[in-house]
Design a protein around this motif. Structure first.
Motif, PDB file in Angstrom:
ATOM      1  N   GLY A 247       0.778  -1.232   0.000  1.00  0.00           N
ATOM      2  CA  GLY A 247       0.000   0.000   0.000  1.00  0.00           C
ATOM      3  C   GLY A 247       0.806   1.277   0.000  1.00  0.00           C
ATOM      4  O   GLY A 247       0.281   2.341  -0.289  1.00  0.00           O
ATOM      5  N   SER A 248       2.091   1.219   0.326  1.00  0.00           N
ATOM      6  CA  SER A 248       2.901   2.427   0.331  1.00  0.00           C
ATOM      7  C   SER A 248       3.655   2.554  -0.985  1.00  0.00           C
ATOM      8  O   SER A 248       3.629   1.653  -1.828  1.00  0.00           O
ATOM      9  CB  SER A 248       3.892   2.403   1.505  1.00  0.00           C
ATOM     10  N   ALA A 249       4.316   3.687  -1.166  1.00  0.00           N
ATOM     11  CA  ALA A 249       5.093   3.915  -2.381  1.00  0.00           C
ATOM     12  C   ALA A 249       6.452   3.240  -2.225  1.00  0.00           C
ATOM     13  O   ALA A 249       7.311   3.711  -1.476  1.00  0.00           O
ATOM     14  CB  ALA A 249       5.265   5.405  -2.616  1.00  0.00           C
ATOM     15  N   LEU A 250       6.648   2.111  -2.915  1.00  0.00           N
ATOM     16  CA  LEU A 250       7.886   1.347  -2.801  1.00  0.00           C
ATOM     17  C   LEU A 250       8.762   1.576  -4.024  1.00  0.00           C
ATOM     18  O   LEU A 250       8.294   1.503  -5.168  1.00  0.00           O
ATOM     19  CB  LEU A 250       7.592  -0.144  -2.646  1.00  0.00           C
ATOM     20  N   THR A 251      10.041   1.847  -3.756  1.00  0.00           N
ATOM     21  CA  THR A 251      11.005   2.114  -4.817  1.00  0.00           C
ATOM     22  C   THR A 251      12.243   1.260  -4.601  1.00  0.00           C
ATOM     23  O   THR A 251      12.735   1.156  -3.471  1.00  0.00           O
ATOM     24  CB  THR A 251      11.427   3.595  -4.820  1.00  0.00           C
TER      25      THR A 251
ATOM     26  N   LYS B 205      19.816   3.444 -10.579  1.00  0.00           N
ATOM     27  CA  LYS B 205      18.692   3.455 -11.508  1.00  0.00           C
ATOM     28  C   LYS B 205      17.499   2.747 -10.865  1.00  0.00           C
ATOM     29  O   LYS B 205      17.668   1.804 -10.094  1.00  0.00           O
ATOM     30  CB  LYS B 205      19.059   2.761 -12.812  1.00  0.00           C
ATOM     31  N   VAL B 206      16.296   3.217 -11.204  1.00  0.00           N
ATOM     32  CA  VAL B 206      15.073   2.637 -10.635  1.00  0.00           C
ATOM     33  C   VAL B 206      14.803   1.289 -11.296  1.00  0.00           C
ATOM     34  O   VAL B 206      14.705   1.183 -12.517  1.00  0.00           O
ATOM     35  CB  VAL B 206      13.875   3.580 -10.855  1.00  0.00           C
ATOM     36  N   THR B 207      14.695   0.246 -10.470  1.00  0.00           N
ATOM     37  CA  THR B 207      14.421  -1.094 -10.994  1.00  0.00           C
ATOM     38  C   THR B 207      13.007  -1.566 -10.671  1.00  0.00           C
ATOM     39  O   THR B 207      12.519  -2.510 -11.286  1.00  0.00           O
ATOM     40  CB  THR B 207      15.430  -2.110 -10.428  1.00  0.00           C
ATOM     41  N   TYR B 208      12.374  -0.929  -9.704  1.00  0.00           N
ATOM     42  CA  TYR B 208      10.984  -1.289  -9.389  1.00  0.00           C
ATOM     43  C   TYR B 208      10.267  -0.049  -8.893  1.00  0.00           C
ATOM     44  O   TYR B 208      10.810   0.767  -8.140  1.00  0.00           O
ATOM     45  CB  TYR B 208      10.904  -2.401  -8.345  1.00  0.00           C
ATOM     46  N   TRP B 209       9.009   0.087  -9.304  1.00  0.00           N
ATOM     47  CA  TRP B 209       8.210   1.276  -9.002  1.00  0.00           C
ATOM     48  C   TRP B 209       6.762   0.829  -8.872  1.00  0.00           C
ATOM     49  O   TRP B 209       6.129   0.448  -9.834  1.00  0.00           O
ATOM     50  CB  TRP B 209       8.379   2.277 -10.153  1.00  0.00           C
ATOM     51  N   THR B 210       6.237   0.825  -7.654  1.00  0.00           N
ATOM     52  CA  THR B 210       4.891   0.298  -7.427  1.00  0.00           C
ATOM     53  C   THR B 210       3.821   1.289  -7.858  1.00  0.00           C
ATOM     54  O   THR B 210       4.082   2.478  -8.090  1.00  0.00           O
ATOM     55  CB  THR B 210       4.678  -0.043  -5.942  1.00  0.00           C
ATOM     56  N   SER B 211       2.585   0.774  -7.935  1.00  0.00           N
ATOM     57  CA  SER B 211       1.466   1.652  -8.276  1.00  0.00           C
ATOM     58  C   SER B 211       1.263   2.704  -7.188  1.00  0.00           C
ATOM     59  O   SER B 211       0.774   3.810  -7.456  1.00  0.00           O
ATOM     60  CB  SER B 211       0.183   0.834  -8.461  1.00  0.00           C
ATOM     61  N   GLY B 212       1.637   2.345  -5.932  1.00  0.00           N
ATOM     62  CA  GLY B 212       1.569   3.329  -4.845  1.00  0.00           C
ATOM     63  C   GLY B 212       2.507   4.494  -5.110  1.00  0.00           C
ATOM     64  O   GLY B 212       2.179   5.653  -4.833  1.00  0.00           O
ATOM     65  N   ALA B 213       3.693   4.204  -5.662  1.00  0.00           N
ATOM     66  CA  ALA B 213       4.639   5.260  -6.018  1.00  0.00           C
ATOM     67  C   ALA B 213       4.091   6.099  -7.165  1.00  0.00           C
ATOM     68  O   ALA B 213       4.281   7.320  -7.205  1.00  0.00           O
ATOM     69  CB  ALA B 213       5.987   4.651  -6.390  1.00  0.00           C
ATOM     70  N   GLU B 214       3.419   5.438  -8.113  1.00  0.00           N
ATOM     71  CA  GLU B 214       2.809   6.183  -9.216  1.00  0.00           C
ATOM     72  C   GLU B 214       1.793   7.190  -8.679  1.00  0.00           C
ATOM     73  O   GLU B 214       1.735   8.333  -9.138  1.00  0.00           O
ATOM     74  CB  GLU B 214       2.100   5.216 -10.178  1.00  0.00           C
ATOM     75  N   HIS B 215       1.001   6.753  -7.702  1.00  0.00           N
ATOM     76  CA  HIS B 215      -0.036   7.617  -7.137  1.00  0.00           C
ATOM     77  C   HIS B 215       0.569   8.777  -6.350  1.00  0.00           C
ATOM     78  O   HIS B 215       0.134   9.931  -6.491  1.00  0.00           O
ATOM     79  CB  HIS B 215      -0.958   6.796  -6.225  1.00  0.00           C
ATOM     80  N   VAL B 216       1.586   8.488  -5.533  1.00  0.00           N
ATOM     81  CA  VAL B 216       2.171   9.521  -4.672  1.00  0.00           C
ATOM     82  C   VAL B 216       2.938  10.550  -5.489  1.00  0.00           C
ATOM     83  O   VAL B 216       2.806  11.763  -5.284  1.00  0.00           O
ATOM     84  CB  VAL B 216       3.095   8.878  -3.605  1.00  0.00           C
ATOM     85  N   PHE B 217       3.756  10.068  -6.446  1.00  0.00           N
ATOM     86  CA  PHE B 217       4.655  10.967  -7.159  1.00  0.00           C
ATOM     87  C   PHE B 217       4.160  11.363  -8.554  1.00  0.00           C
ATOM     88  O   PHE B 217       4.815  12.151  -9.240  1.00  0.00           O
ATOM     89  CB  PHE B 217       6.039  10.319  -7.286  1.00  0.00           C
TER      90      PHE B 217
ATOM     91  N   ILE C 177       4.177   9.750 -11.298  1.00  0.00           N
ATOM     92  CA  ILE C 177       5.132   9.341 -12.337  1.00  0.00           C
ATOM     93  C   ILE C 177       4.810   7.901 -12.722  1.00  0.00           C
ATOM     94  O   ILE C 177       4.821   7.009 -11.867  1.00  0.00           O
ATOM     95  CB  ILE C 177       6.587   9.446 -11.846  1.00  0.00           C
ATOM     96  N   ASN C 178       4.541   7.661 -14.020  1.00  0.00           N
ATOM     97  CA  ASN C 178       4.222   6.324 -14.491  1.00  0.00           C
ATOM     98  C   ASN C 178       5.458   5.439 -14.444  1.00  0.00           C
ATOM     99  O   ASN C 178       6.573   5.885 -14.738  1.00  0.00           O
ATOM    100  CB  ASN C 178       3.675   6.395 -15.922  1.00  0.00           C
ATOM    101  N   LYS C 179       5.259   4.158 -14.075  1.00  0.00           N
ATOM    102  CA  LYS C 179       6.400   3.256 -13.961  1.00  0.00           C
ATOM    103  C   LYS C 179       7.121   3.079 -15.294  1.00  0.00           C
ATOM    104  O   LYS C 179       8.343   2.872 -15.318  1.00  0.00           O
ATOM    105  CB  LYS C 179       5.947   1.908 -13.390  1.00  0.00           C
ATOM    106  N   LYS C 180       6.415   3.165 -16.417  1.00  0.00           N
ATOM    107  CA  LYS C 180       7.069   3.027 -17.719  1.00  0.00           C
ATOM    108  C   LYS C 180       8.039   4.179 -17.992  1.00  0.00           C
ATOM    109  O   LYS C 180       9.009   4.021 -18.736  1.00  0.00           O
ATOM    110  CB  LYS C 180       6.017   2.974 -18.825  1.00  0.00           C
ATOM    111  N   GLU C 181       7.775   5.326 -17.357  1.00  0.00           N
ATOM    112  CA  GLU C 181       8.628   6.495 -17.567  1.00  0.00           C
ATOM    113  C   GLU C 181       9.901   6.434 -16.725  1.00  0.00           C
ATOM    114  O   GLU C 181      10.937   6.968 -17.129  1.00  0.00           O
ATOM    115  CB  GLU C 181       7.862   7.774 -17.220  1.00  0.00           C
ATOM    116  N   ILE C 182       9.837   5.782 -15.555  1.00  0.00           N
ATOM    117  CA  ILE C 182      10.943   5.888 -14.597  1.00  0.00           C
ATOM    118  C   ILE C 182      11.790   4.639 -14.484  1.00  0.00           C
ATOM    119  O   ILE C 182      12.985   4.726 -14.196  1.00  0.00           O
ATOM    120  CB  ILE C 182      10.396   6.308 -13.208  1.00  0.00           C
TER     121      ILE C 182
END
Length: 550
Positions: free
Chosen positions: A72-76, A83-95, A97-102
């Motif tokens: 449930g939290s923004a996990l990175t 370099k970013v290797t994982y970006w959860t949907s929680g991170a997308e919501h908080v920041f 930024i779409n995971k495909k972009e980062i």
């Protein structure tokens, strides 16, 4: 383990061989023959292993991804190349930024590097838990971060963040509204006749309760009061409390600091002057503090700093209730009550001809001794919370709490500057705490080094007795334990002769024993009640009484 010579090499392994041991053997053969004591059990091919490993990897990845998304939290996750290797949907919501972009991009391309806790964790190995930070100027978050280690080296970092921007903004709004409410409360308090005179005096320790009881007794009289106490103990607050208790709501409270006014101007400040009294004077004349305090209270702070030539004139005011303004020929009547205060040993000043003895006895009709902060350390918590709220509002800081390790330093410190110093320290802490986390290094350097000399024994002794617990009419020194004090009849006597450390401790123990017995008698012999009144545990009280032979 052996190898058979054939058209191709075949390695034989026992069935107890682990997968980790077997994988390197495929370098020499695509098959491994499994035998136990000459009995062939079968074989394993490298393709079988690869399929099994791939399935295990896919299974682990599925569990891993589901777990991260469920958190449930923004996990990175960032790798050792930052370099970013994982970006959860929680991170997308908080920041936003779409995971495909980062994913696959450097984290520093999206956030200021100095604001990225995950980068700091990657480079330093620092682990944090629920630390408040700002990844962007418009975003507040609580972050947990840990380094990813493999074979003894850091290969990445994981950060879990919870957006608290809304909570911070609500808190700031609450601080703003609280500030407005406090201003309204102060305005109402000025109009309300039943406002608490002790509202600004914080502390519930035994010595403070005794002090407030003394004030209540003083307030039933119009006698002159002398307040004794070290610098920073808040003597003016106590003077104001006495005034509020015994004077009408409309009566003036006029304070004058005898040490802050030049001697050449002091007389005109205190007595006022008539028009044309001296060059540069107001042509209309000026009222003095005594006249301004008519029907109320004149508070003479730092009375020990008053010039000797003016002490005679003040004595006349106290004796005859009259005085002459500077340049005046008509006597004026003084109808105010006097409260004086000092942090000096007036008896010692009298012996050195620095203070008039007759004035001292006129001022010292009733005295009130304010205990220093080191004698009431149990009040530090309440005082700290009060100052923290005040400065959080003033500097718009969000501070949830002060951690135990910081409070430990606060309780160990000797506080030579008393409550004023504590207030300044809390203001310093509030200013330096920009991320909501109070750290020990925010305390002054000398503050931390001085605490190394404080012991638990001293803390217990401080809680159990105070050299400032004197009755009305006694002469006390407000400068500390190293100066003589005059005790009331029946008190344990501490003589001023030279003594050895051993005899000093004996006299200190004797004083403490008698004081404990007095308190125990007042508590009806109930040790539980006494321990609660002293602000210590029953075990501490029993240990002290046992050591003292009680």
């Amino acid at each position: 383990m052996s190898t058979l010579d054939s058209d191709f090499s075949l390695t034989i392994i026992p069935s107890s061989t682990t997968l980790e041991e077997a994988v390197p053997l495929f370098d020499t053969s695509p098959y491994l023959l499994i035998q136990d004591e000459g009995l062939t059990l079968g074989y394993i091919a490298v393709t079988d292993v690869l399929q099994a490993v791939m399935y295990a990897h896919r299974l682990m990845e599925a569990y891993f991804e589901t777990t991260l998304e469920t958190a449930g939290s923004a996990l990175t996750l960032i790798n050792e190349e930052a370099k970013v290797t994982y970006w959860t949907s929680g991170a997308e919501h908080v920041f936003s930024i779409n995971k495909k972009e980062i994913i696959g991009k450097p984290a520093a391309d999206f956030f200021p590097p100095e604001r990225l806790q995950s980068l700091k964790t990657l480079y330093t190995g620092e682990t944090v838990y629920r630390k408040q930070h700002q990844p962007r100027p418009d975003l507040f978050a609580l972050i947990n971060a840990r380094p990813v280690q493999l074979d003894g080296r850091i290969v990445g970092a994981v950060a879990a963040e919870v957006d608290i921007t809304t909570e911070i903004r609500l808190h700031q709004e609450l601080l703003h509204m609280t500030s407005k409410v406090q201003h309204l409360e102060k305005a109402v308090a000025r109009l309300r006749p039943d406002s608490d005179p002790f509202a600004r005096i914080k502390g519930s320790s035994l010595v403070m309760k005794q002090c407030l009881d003394t004030i209540r007794k003083i307030s039933t009289t119009s006698a002159t009061v002398l307040i004794l106490g070290e610098s920073g103990t808040g003597k003016e607050l106590f003077a104001k409390a006495i005034h509020d208790l015994r004077e009408p709501q409309t009566a003036p409270f006029i304070a004058i600091n005898c040490g802050a006014i030049p001697a050449s101007l002091f007389e005109s400040e205190l007595f006022g002057y008539e028009k044309g009294a001296f060059s540069g004077a107001d042509p209309k004349g000026k009222k003095g503090k005594i006249e301004l305090a008519e029907g109320g209270t004149l508070f003479l702070d730092e009375i020990g700093e008053m010039p000797l030539e003016l002490q005679v004139k003040l004595l006349r005011v106290l004796q005859e209730k009259s005085y002459f303004p500077v340049g005046g020929t008509r006597m004026k009547h003084a109808s105010c009550r006097i409260i004086a205060a000092t942090n000096q040993n007036l008896l010692s000043m009298i012996s050195q001809n620095q203070f008039r003895e007759d004035l001292y006895y006129r001022l010292n009709v009733i005295n009130l001794v304010i205990p220093p902060l080191r004698m009431r350390k149990e009040d530090i918590y309440e005082l700290t919370q009060t100052f923290l709220q005040e400065f959080s509002l003033l500097y718009n800081r969000h501070i949830e709490l002060i951690p135990p390790e910081v409070f430990k330093l606060l309780f160990q410190y000797d506080w030579p500057g008393n409550v004023r110093e504590l207030r300044n320290v809390i203001e310093r802490i509030t200013i330096l705490t920009t991320d909501g986390e109070v750290k020990p290094e925010y305390l002054p350097d000398t503050f931390i080094s001085d605490n190394e000399h404080v012991t638990t024994v001293l803390d217990e002794t401080v809680q159990l007795h105070s050299p400032y617990e004197l009755k009305s009419g006694s002469a006390a020194n407000a400068k500390g334990l190293d100066e003589p004090v005059t005790l009331r009849d029946g008190d344990p006597q501490i003589k001023s002769a030279e003594i050895s450390p051993g005899s000093y401790q004996e006299q200190l123990d004797s004083y403490e024993s008698e004081l404990l017995l007095q308190y125990l008698k007042a508590a009806g012999g109930n040790k539980r009640t006494l321990a609660r009144q002293l602000g210590i545990s029953r075990a501490t009280l029993y240990n002290r009484m046992k050591r003292l032979g009680l």
